[in-house]
Design a protein around this motif. Structure first.
Motif, short mmCIF file in Angstrom:
data_model
loop_
_atom_site.label_atom_id
_atom_site.label_comp_id
_atom_site.label_asym_id
_atom_site.label_seq_id
_atom_site.Cartn_x
_atom_site.Cartn_y
_atom_site.Cartn_z
N PHE A 1 3.86 -8.78 1.03
CA PHE A 1 2.64 -9.58 0.99
C PHE A 1 2.88 -11.05 1.28
CE2 PHE A 1 1.19 -5.96 -1.71
CZ PHE A 1 0.13 -5.58 -0.90
N SER A 2 4.12 -11.53 1.16
CA SER A 2 4.38 -12.95 1.41
C SER A 2 4.08 -13.32 2.86
CB SER A 2 5.84 -13.29 1.07
OG SER A 2 6.74 -12.57 1.90
N PHE A 3 4.20 -12.34 3.78
CA PHE A 3 3.97 -12.63 5.19
C PHE A 3 2.50 -12.84 5.53
CE2 PHE A 3 8.29 -11.33 5.75
CZ PHE A 3 8.70 -11.92 6.94
N ARG A 4 1.62 -12.58 4.57
CA ARG A 4 0.21 -12.82 4.86
C ARG A 4 -0.12 -14.31 4.78
NH1 ARG A 4 -2.70 -9.43 0.44
NH2 ARG A 4 -4.55 -10.19 1.50
N PHE A 5 0.78 -15.09 4.20
CA PHE A 5 0.55 -16.52 4.06
C PHE A 5 1.13 -17.27 5.27
CE2 PHE A 5 0.96 -14.90 -0.34
CZ PHE A 5 -0.34 -15.11 -0.74
N ARG B 1 5.03 -17.61 7.41
CA ARG B 1 5.21 -17.38 8.84
C ARG B 1 5.80 -18.62 9.50
NH1 ARG B 1 -0.03 -17.37 12.25
NH2 ARG B 1 0.35 -19.58 11.88
N SER B 2 5.27 -19.80 9.13
CA SER B 2 5.76 -21.05 9.72
C SER B 2 7.23 -21.28 9.37
CB SER B 2 4.92 -22.23 9.22
OG SER B 2 3.56 -22.06 9.58
N ALA C 1 2.92 -9.72 14.44
CA ALA C 1 2.39 -8.36 14.26
C ALA C 1 2.61 -7.89 12.83
CB ALA C 1 3.08 -7.41 15.24
N TYR C 2 3.78 -8.21 12.27
CA TYR C 2 4.08 -7.82 10.89
C TYR C 2 3.12 -8.52 9.93
CZ TYR C 2 7.05 -6.57 6.91
OH TYR C 2 7.53 -6.04 5.73
N GLN C 3 2.83 -9.80 10.20
CA GLN C 3 1.90 -10.53 9.34
C GLN C 3 0.51 -9.91 9.37
OE1 GLN C 3 0.57 -14.37 10.68
NE2 GLN C 3 0.66 -15.23 8.61
N GLU C 4 0.10 -9.43 10.54
CA GLU C 4 -1.21 -8.79 10.66
C GLU C 4 -1.31 -7.58 9.74
OE1 GLU C 4 -3.86 -6.41 14.03
OE2 GLU C 4 -2.13 -7.62 14.63
N ASP D 1 -3.52 -6.74 5.33
CA ASP D 1 -4.38 -5.62 4.95
C ASP D 1 -3.83 -4.99 3.67
OD1 ASP D 1 -5.98 -3.38 4.75
OD2 ASP D 1 -5.95 -2.95 6.89
N SER D 2 -4.27 -5.50 2.54
CA SER D 2 -3.75 -5.05 1.24
C SER D 2 -4.04 -3.58 0.99
CB SER D 2 -4.35 -5.90 0.10
OG SER D 2 -4.06 -7.26 0.28
#
Length: 307
Positions: free
Chosen positions: A156-160, A164-165, A182-185, A189-190
């Motif tokens: 879930f950390s990659f949603r922030f 990513r930056s 793509a992984y962040q996308e 989606d929880s």
């Protein structure tokens, strides 16, 4: 060189395990399986792979289920012949994408599928450790809980955006920026992630039932709750890329964990090698599908060239 080193490690580990047991006794136990047990175990293993393909389709719904199923079997083949399950998953993703466009999203789908599968595995292990009547070291439970939390935070950390930056600034990740996006996308989606974790747990439960199906004729009768954490620990140990197909590691961990219940080493090794044999069978199916597809593709090329 790494491949041959891991073969060497597998041989050494297997030697140290087998020298403690009667190899003839192991062979005799494996040969004692009835046809019904063998077919039942194969059915459960294939059922688990069907669930695995369904789980993968949750991330790439645009592809047909049967294509995903085929490459799920192909992944079993590459996981056996390549040093470690990780490289097997990479090979599966590359073969699926054929090295073409959109491969970053496909690689991200395989990565997310694998990570949520590990989360499902840890969830099953946690349930087993919490509810089993067997007295287990408290630090085992703590390790599983922390690992489960760490995996979920990692997902879930990659949603922030700031995460990513942070990764984008690292020099070695510039090439993988499309993969990270793509992984962040997926990570955003929880509901998809939680469904995938639960389906991953179902996959593990089918694999555990398969293990119990093989274990019962060997006289290994322990609580299903204990199988939850035993199978999970074995799976985590096999995931570490130090041997080919987990050979040697799997046998050693089974001997150690089943020893808690007074299971003779010869029975534990027979169980471990039987499970490995089932994995080889699935790998052979994957190899046949890969060969069939390879010859089919080359046949189309030859027909196109003849025209």
């Amino acid at each position: 060189m790494k491949f041959f080193i891991k073969i060497f490690i597998s041989v050494i580990l297997l030697y140290f395990v087998l020298r403690r047991v009667d190899v003839g006794g192991v062979v005799s136990l494996i040969n004692s399986f009835s046809l019904a047990v063998i077919l039942g175990a194969i059915f459960l293993q294939f059922s688990a792979l069907f669930v695995a393909a369904f789980k993968w389709k949750m991330f790439v719904s645009e592809f047909s289920f049967f294509k995903l199923l085929r490459f799920t079997f192909v992944g079993q083949f590459y996981s056996l012949v390549l040093p470690g399950q990780f490289l097997g998953e990479v090979a599966k993703a590359y073969r699926f994408s054929s090295g073409g466009a959109g491969r970053e999203r496909l690689f991200a789908s395989v990565a997310m599928d694998k990570v949520t599968g590990i989360a499902g595995l840890l969830l099953v292990a946690l349930v087993g450790m919490v509810f089993t009547a067997t007295a287990l070291p408290e630090n085992w439970k703590i390790a599983i809980i922390l690992s489960f939390i760490f995996i979920l935070l990692g997902i879930f950390s990659f949603r922030f955006s700031f995460v990513r930056s942070l990764f984008m600034r690292l020099p070695f990740t510039k090439t993988f920026q499309p993969f990270i996006l793509a992984y962040q996308e997926y990570a955003r989606d929880s509901a998809l992630i939680m469904r995938s974790v639960l389906v991953g747990a179902i996959f593990q439960l089918l694999a555990i039932v398969m293990t119990m199906t093989v274990a019962h004729p060997l006289g290994i009768d322990i609580s299903y709750l204990d199988w939850f954490w035993i199978f999970s620990i074995v799976s985590i140990a096999v995931f570490i890329p130090v041997t080919i197909g987990g050979l040697g590691v799997r046998e050693g961990v089974f001997v150690a964990l089943l020893g808690f219940f007074g299971v003779p080493a010869v029975h534990a090794v027979a169980l471990s090698l039987s499970i490995f044999g089932l994995q080889i069978f699935a790998g052979i199916v994957g190899a046949l599908l890969e060969t069939w597809h390879w010859f089919g593709a080359h046949d189309k090329i030859r027909k196109a060239e003849s025209k």
